[in-house]
Design a protein around this motif. Structure first.
Motif, PDB file in Angstrom:
ATOM      1  N   ALA A 136       0.836  -1.205   0.000  1.00  0.00           N
ATOM      2  CA  ALA A 136       0.000   0.000   0.000  1.00  0.00           C
ATOM      3  C   ALA A 136       0.866   1.248   0.000  1.00  0.00           C
ATOM      4  CB  ALA A 136      -0.938  -0.010   1.210  1.00  0.00           C
ATOM      5  N   THR A 138       0.464   3.799  -3.193  1.00  0.00           N
ATOM      6  CA  THR A 138      -0.185   4.782  -4.057  1.00  0.00           C
ATOM      7  C   THR A 138      -1.420   5.384  -3.401  1.00  0.00           C
ATOM      8  OG1 THR A 138       0.582   3.510  -5.955  1.00  0.00           O
ATOM      9  CG2 THR A 138      -1.140   5.138  -6.361  1.00  0.00           C
ATOM     10  N   GLU A 139      -1.597   6.692  -3.578  1.00  0.00           N
ATOM     11  CA  GLU A 139      -2.734   7.413  -2.995  1.00  0.00           C
ATOM     12  C   GLU A 139      -3.487   8.193  -4.077  1.00  0.00           C
ATOM     13  OE1 GLU A 139      -0.475   8.150   1.317  1.00  0.00           O
ATOM     14  OE2 GLU A 139      -1.360   9.836   0.235  1.00  0.00           O
ATOM     15  N   SER A 144       1.470  10.140  -6.829  1.00  0.00           N
ATOM     16  CA  SER A 144       2.279   9.153  -6.110  1.00  0.00           C
ATOM     17  C   SER A 144       3.508   8.714  -6.891  1.00  0.00           C
ATOM     18  CB  SER A 144       1.414   7.941  -5.757  1.00  0.00           C
ATOM     19  OG  SER A 144       0.333   8.330  -4.916  1.00  0.00           O
ATOM     20  N   ILE A 150       3.321  11.310  -0.508  1.00  0.00           N
ATOM     21  CA  ILE A 150       2.297  10.552   0.200  1.00  0.00           C
ATOM     22  C   ILE A 150       1.917  11.236   1.511  1.00  0.00           C
ATOM     23  CG2 ILE A 150       2.939   8.345  -0.847  1.00  0.00           C
ATOM     24  CD1 ILE A 150       4.279   7.612   1.783  1.00  0.00           C
ATOM     25  N   THR A 152      -0.360   9.633   3.946  1.00  0.00           N
ATOM     26  CA  THR A 152      -0.757   8.718   5.018  1.00  0.00           C
ATOM     27  C   THR A 152       0.160   8.908   6.228  1.00  0.00           C
ATOM     28  OG1 THR A 152      -1.665   7.085   3.498  1.00  0.00           O
ATOM     29  CG2 THR A 152      -0.958   6.277   5.654  1.00  0.00           C
ATOM     30  N   LYS A 167      -5.501   4.844   0.459  1.00  0.00           N
ATOM     31  CA  LYS A 167      -4.672   4.307  -0.611  1.00  0.00           C
ATOM     32  C   LYS A 167      -5.572   3.775  -1.727  1.00  0.00           C
ATOM     33  CE  LYS A 167      -0.678   4.548   1.765  1.00  0.00           C
ATOM     34  NZ  LYS A 167       0.508   5.340   1.336  1.00  0.00           N
ATOM     35  N   TRP A 168      -5.021   3.686  -2.937  1.00  0.00           N
ATOM     36  CA  TRP A 168      -5.787   3.019  -3.993  1.00  0.00           C
ATOM     37  C   TRP A 168      -4.848   2.287  -4.948  1.00  0.00           C
ATOM     38  CZ3 TRP A 168      -8.510   6.395  -8.241  1.00  0.00           C
ATOM     39  CH2 TRP A 168      -7.575   7.193  -8.897  1.00  0.00           C
ATOM     40  N   ILE A 170      -4.296  -0.823  -4.710  1.00  0.00           N
ATOM     41  CA  ILE A 170      -3.499  -1.658  -3.819  1.00  0.00           C
ATOM     42  C   ILE A 170      -3.647  -3.101  -4.287  1.00  0.00           C
ATOM     43  CG2 ILE A 170      -3.074  -2.293  -1.429  1.00  0.00           C
ATOM     44  CD1 ILE A 170      -2.623   0.725  -2.341  1.00  0.00           C
ATOM     45  N   VAL A 183       2.452  -1.143   4.440  1.00  0.00           N
ATOM     46  CA  VAL A 183       1.934   0.211   4.229  1.00  0.00           C
ATOM     47  C   VAL A 183       3.079   1.214   4.331  1.00  0.00           C
ATOM     48  CG1 VAL A 183       0.306   1.959   5.034  1.00  0.00           C
ATOM     49  CG2 VAL A 183      -0.291  -0.469   5.210  1.00  0.00           C
ATOM     50  N   GLU A 231      -9.223   0.174  -3.369  1.00  0.00           N
ATOM     51  CA  GLU A 231      -9.096   1.415  -2.602  1.00  0.00           C
ATOM     52  C   GLU A 231      -9.288   1.047  -1.136  1.00  0.00           C
ATOM     53  OE1 GLU A 231     -10.766   6.011  -2.392  1.00  0.00           O
ATOM     54  OE2 GLU A 231     -11.570   4.608  -3.873  1.00  0.00           O
TER      55      GLU A 231
END
Length: 404
Positions: A136, A138-139, A144, A150, A152, A167-168, A170, A183, A231
């Protein structure tokens, strides 16, 4: 540079080619039919489990992992022709040999950076094919391709870390056997070194606060064998502090170590995809007649097939050179070549697949041939693991630096 296959590579290559002919290619249609009968599209067709057992029995298992303690102990140069063969059936062959992303990259991370407890709890069942995993990074809200973007948060709270973010894409997250996420998030968002702000942490999928929001499609495909793409929301998800991989601030370096082998593995498989496309083109060309001649007698078809063969031979040599450099001088020493193959291979294979689709007419875009799905996968790799333009920018700056 000597790219001749050694004895072990020849042995494994022969076994893998036979395995593909006897088991994998016939199973493609069977898996498609079985999946249509399953209660959930994310369940695994029975034939996949049968093939996994056969691959293990034949010793065609974890071939990607160079650490002989955990995997086959092959060099990149030894693995290259094997990954190419698996790339001819990229949805099925990597999965049944336990050589499929994102599990491969996650196993490499745990092998290199995980502690003893992390390897025992998560690496061992991944190596055994008992569970699946997801990565995990990519956002949806930031570009990204620049991992420093990022947002997160991974915040320390006593003996725990609290993860908050979205996130997406994933990969692997939709698979019912996916049990663990690696993550990437920021533990020090205000740190002066933007490449030391990030960390990586293990988050079990069933952790309270982890929600699979939806499945993401790729050109309309759900990419079942990959375990789908999801996602995912992390809403104050708490995990023990012991779940941190390596040290705080080490996430960016771990990501770079993970992505190098991943990029070349994709390119190895892409060459196999191109070889499958050439084979399908030739079979179609000699079996179809238009305007009084077979397609194989049409001049433009000659050009397509000849250009495809030349392109594949060029790409293979560049990939083998890159693999050899990674083995001899390390990933950093092969940085230019890794970026070169990441730029050149998906782009060229997309073009070959496009010609193959054109030669098949309506059949080329249908589910009756693998070409449309192969095209979607190859085209996606012009974005995944860093879009072409990012690699071009970095490569050009490295070239220009010698003249400034």
């Amino acid at each position: 540079m000597d790219f001749a296959f050694d004895a072990r590579t020849e042995e494994l290559r022969g076994k893998l080619l036979a395995f593909m002919d006897e088991y994998v290619y016939p199973a493609e249609a069977v898996a498609h039919e079985q999946r249509a009968q399953l209660a959930s599209p994310w369940e695994t067709p029975a034939v996949v489990e049968e093939l996994k057992a056969e691959a293990r029995r034949q010793g065609l298992w974890n071939l990607f992992l160079p650490d002989s303690e955990y995997g086959a102990g092959l060099t990149n140069l030894q693995y290259a022709p094997l990954a190419e063969i698996m790339g001819r059936s990229p949805q099925l062959a990597p999965t049944v040999t336990n050589c499929a992303a994102p599990d491969t990259g996650n196993m490499e991370v745990l092998t290199q950076f995980g502690d003893e407890q992390q390897r025992k709890q998560w690496l061992e069942p991944l190596l055994a094919g008992e569970i699946r995993s997801a990565f995990a990074m990519t956002e949806p809200e930031v570009a990204s391709s620049d991992a420093t973007n990022i947002t997160t948060h991974i915040e320390r709270d006593g003996d725990e870390y609290v993860i908050t973010g979205r996130k997406w894409y994933i990969s692997g997250a939709m698979h019912p056997d996916c049990k663990i996420f690696i993550v990437m998030g920021k533990t020090d968002p205000e740190g002066s070194d933007i490449r030391r702000q990030q960390s990586m942490i293990l988050v079990p999928r069933d952790t309270p606060g982890v929600t699979i929001e939806r499945a993401m499609q790729v050109f309309g495909y759900e990419d079942h064998y990959h375990g789908g793409h999801a996602e995912v929301i992390f809403d104050h998800a708490r995990v023990p502090a012991a779940n941190l991989i390596g040290e705080e601030g080490g996430g960016f370096a771990i990501a770079q170590a993970r992505l190098g082998p991943g990029r070349i593995h994709h390119c190895m498989r892409l060459i196999g995809m191109a070889e499958r496309a050439i084979e399908l083109m030739c079979r179609r060309a000699v079996s179809r007649t238009a305007f009084g001649k077979t397609l194989a007698q049409q001049g433009v078809v000659h050009n397509w097939i000849a250009d495809a063969r030349v392109t594949v031979e060029q790409l293979r040599l560049l990939v083998l050179k890159t693999a050899w450099l990674m083995d001899t001088v390390g990933n950093k020493g092969a940085h230019t070549e890794i970026q070169s193959i990441k730029i050149a291979t998906p782009r060229a294979v997309v073009d070959i697949l496009d010609r193959a689709i054109q030669l098949h007419g309506a059949g080329g875009v249908s589910q009756d041939f693998p070409l449309a799905e192969l095209y979607a996968g190859a085209r996606t790799l012009m974005i995944a693991d860093g879009p072409d333009e990012v690699h071009q920018r970095s490569l050009a700056r490295r070239e220009l630096k010698r003249y400034v």
